[in-house]
Design an enzyme around this catalytic site. Structure first.
Site, PDB file in Angstrom:
ATOM      1  N   ASP A  55     -20.931  11.587   8.633  1.00 35.53           N
ATOM      2  CA  ASP A  55     -20.896  12.866   9.346  1.00 35.53           C
ATOM      3  C   ASP A  55     -19.943  12.717  10.519  1.00 35.53           C
ATOM      4  O   ASP A  55     -19.735  11.617  11.020  1.00 35.53           O
ATOM      5  CB  ASP A  55     -22.280  13.402   9.754  1.00 35.53           C
TER       6      ASP A  55
ATOM      7  N   HIS B 245     -20.973   7.379  10.951  1.00 40.84           N
ATOM      8  CA  HIS B 245     -21.364   8.482  11.843  1.00 40.84           C
ATOM      9  C   HIS B 245     -20.331   8.551  12.964  1.00 40.84           C
ATOM     10  O   HIS B 245     -20.268   7.649  13.801  1.00 40.84           O
ATOM     11  CB  HIS B 245     -22.751   8.217  12.440  1.00 40.84           C
TER      12      HIS B 245
ATOM     13  N   GLU C 293     -29.047  -2.182   9.207  1.00 43.08           N
ATOM     14  CA  GLU C 293     -28.891  -2.289  10.676  1.00 43.08           C
ATOM     15  C   GLU C 293     -29.499  -3.550  11.282  1.00 43.08           C
ATOM     16  O   GLU C 293     -30.254  -3.485  12.254  1.00 43.08           O
ATOM     17  CB  GLU C 293     -29.489  -1.044  11.352  1.00 43.08           C
TER      18      GLU C 293
HETATM   19  C1  XIL Z   1     -32.138   9.499  10.195  1.00 40.49           C
HETATM   20  C2  XIL Z   1     -32.596  10.792   9.537  1.00 40.49           C
HETATM   21  O1  XIL Z   1     -31.455  11.554   9.224  1.00 40.49           O
HETATM   22  C3  XIL Z   1     -33.525  11.546  10.450  1.00 40.49           C
HETATM   23  O2  XIL Z   1     -34.090  12.676   9.781  1.00 40.49           O
HETATM   24  C4  XIL Z   1     -34.644  10.647  10.953  1.00 40.49           C
HETATM   25  O3  XIL Z   1     -35.415  11.346  11.916  1.00 40.49           O
HETATM   26  C5  XIL Z   1     -34.079   9.386  11.562  1.00 40.49           C
HETATM   27  O4  XIL Z   1     -33.249   8.734  10.618  1.00 40.49           O
HETATM   28  N1  XIL Z   1     -29.034   5.465  10.219  1.00 40.49           N
HETATM   29  C6  XIL Z   1     -29.764   5.435   9.039  1.00 40.49           C
HETATM   30  C7  XIL Z   1     -30.503   6.636   8.608  1.00 40.49           C
HETATM   31  O5  XIL Z   1     -29.704   4.429   8.318  1.00 40.49           O
HETATM   32  O6  XIL Z   1     -31.685   6.307   7.928  1.00 40.49           O
HETATM   33  C8  XIL Z   1     -30.818   7.540   9.780  1.00 40.49           C
HETATM   34  O7  XIL Z   1     -31.412   8.735   9.263  1.00 40.49           O
HETATM   35  C9  XIL Z   1     -29.580   7.831  10.586  1.00 40.49           C
HETATM   36  C10 XIL Z   1     -28.997   6.567  11.140  1.00 40.49           C
END
Ligand code: XIL
Length: 302
Positions: A237, A206, A127
Site C-alpha cells: 500500500d 507499506h 517481522e
Molecule cells: C494489520 C491488519 O491490516 C489490521 O487489520 C490489524 O488490525 C493489524 O494488522 N504487517 C503485517 C500485517 O504483517 O499482518 C498487518 O496487518 C500490517 C502490518
C-alpha cells in the site's frame, strides 16, 4: 488483459488482495475481488489469536470462509502468518521455553495440516528483525525464550507439515538495501547454505511520503532472488493520491516484473475505506470501488 489478475497471469504472476471475512457479504467488495484478483491473503483471520485463542482450541471458521471463497473461484491463497510477535494471544507469552517450543510447533502443525494442499505460500515467520541499524532480532516471546534458532525450527516444522507449500519469511522496512534487509539477507543465505527449508521472502512494501518506494527496490529484490528464493510483494500500500501515488505503484510493479523470481504482488486491501491505515487513501480503489489513477498505473505496468 483488462483486469489486474488476468494481466498479471499473462506475465506468469499472481495479483492478490488482503481480504477480510466480514466484508464477504458486501456485493461490491466481492464483485471487485472476484473480477480483479486471482490471489487472496486473509488480513487477520489466520493470525494466532484468531486460530488458537486458547491453548489447543482451534477455530478455523473465518479463515475457512476466505479459503473456500478463493478455492471456488480458482484464486490462490497466501497463508499469513504462523509465528509473529503481534496478534499473539496472551497465553503464549506466559509459557516457559519448553512449553513455548511445543506450542509453536503444535500451532504450525495443526494449522498447516488443516490447510494442507490449499495454501500456495505461507508466511512462516513474520517481522522477526528490529528496525534501525542494528540488524538485531526483535524481542518477542519466541526470540527471548527460544533464541535465534526459533526461526529455523519453525521453517523445519513447516516443511514437514505441508511439503508442497512455499515457505516464506516476511517483513517490512526490508524493501531497499539497509541494515535490516542485510540482516534478513544474511539469514536467508545461511539457511540456503545449511539446507534449512526456505522458499521465498515477502516484502511487505507499506509506503508513504516519509518512507517511499526505495530507489534500490528492484536491486534489493534481485539480490534476494539470487540467493535461490522466490520474492513476493506481500502487503503493498502507498499513502497519497493522484499521479504521485500512481507513479509509486507503477514503480513497484515494474520492479517485480524485472525480477524473474518475483512471483506475485498482493495489495493490503481493496477499497481505501477498509485500509488498516485508516487515515489515508493508500489502495487502488476509492470508497465507491472506482478505479483510482493508481489502479490504471498498475494495469498499464503489468
Ligand atoms: C494489520 C491488519 O491490516 C489490521 O487489520 C490489524 O488490525 C493489524 O494488522 N504487517 C503485517 C500485517 O504483517 O499482518 C498487518 O496487518 C500490517 C502490518
Amino acid at each position: 488483459a483488462d483486469t489486474l489478475g488476468a494481466a498479471a497471469a499473462g506475465k506468469g504472476r499472481y495479483f492478490g488482495a488482503a481480504v477480510a471475512a466480514n466484508h464477504l457479504g458486501e456485493a461490491q467488495y466481492v464483485n471487485t475481488l472476484n473480477t480483479e484478483f486471482n490471489s487472496v491473503t486473509p488480513e487477520n483471520e489466520m493470525k494466532w489469536d484468531a486460530l488458537e485463542p486458547s491453548r489447543g482450541s482451534f477455530g478455523f471458521g473465518n479463515a475457512d470462509r476466505i479459503v473456500n471463497h478463493a478455492q471456488g473461484r480458482g484464486m490462490s491463497v497466501r497463508g499469513h502468518t504462523l509465528v509473529w510477535h503481534s496478534q499473539l494471544p496472551g497465553w503464549v507469552s506466559g509459557l516457559g521455553a519448553s512449553d513455548l517450543r511445543s506450542a509453536m510447533n503444535n500451532h504450525i502443525n495443526q494449522v498447516m495440516a488443516h490447510y494442507r494442499g490449499k495454501i500456495h505460500s505461507w508466511d512462516v515467520v513474520n517481522e522477526a528483525f528490529q528496525d534501525g541499524n542494528s540488524g538485531a532480532r526483535r524481542s518477542s516471546p519466541f526470540q527471548d525464550r527460544l533464541g535465534n534458532g526459533f526461526i529455523e525450527e519453525a521453517f523445519r516444522t513447516a516443511r514437514a507439515a505441508d511439503p508442497n507449500a512455499k515457505l516464506c519469511y516476511n517483513d517490512y522496512n526490508t524493501d531497499g538495501v539497509n541494515a535490516k534487509s542485510n540482516a534478513v539477507y544474511a539469514m536467508v543465505r545461511d539457511f540456503k547454505s545449511r539446507g534449512v527449508p526456505i522458499d521465498c521472502v515477502g516484502f511487505q512494501s507499506h509506503f508513504n511520503s516519509a518512507s517511499p518506494v526505495p530507489s534500490d527496490y528492484r536491486a534489493n529484490l534481485q539480490r534476494f532472488a539470487d540467493l535461490g528464493v522466490d520474492v513476493q510483494i506481500t502487503e503493498l500500500d502507498i499513502e497519497g493520491s493522484g499521479a504521485a501515488q500512481a507513479t509509486g505503484y507503477g514503480t513497484v510493479v515494474t520492479a517485480c516484473l524485472a525480477v524473474s523470481r518475483c512471483t506475485g504482488i498482493t495489495v493490503w486491501g481493496i477499497p481505501d475505506k477498509y485500509s488498516w491505515r485508516s487515515g489515508g487513501t493508500p489502495l487502488l480503489f476509492d470508497d465507491n470501488y472506482t478505479k483510482k489513477p493508481a489502479y490504471h498505473a498498475v494495469l498499464s505496468a503489468l
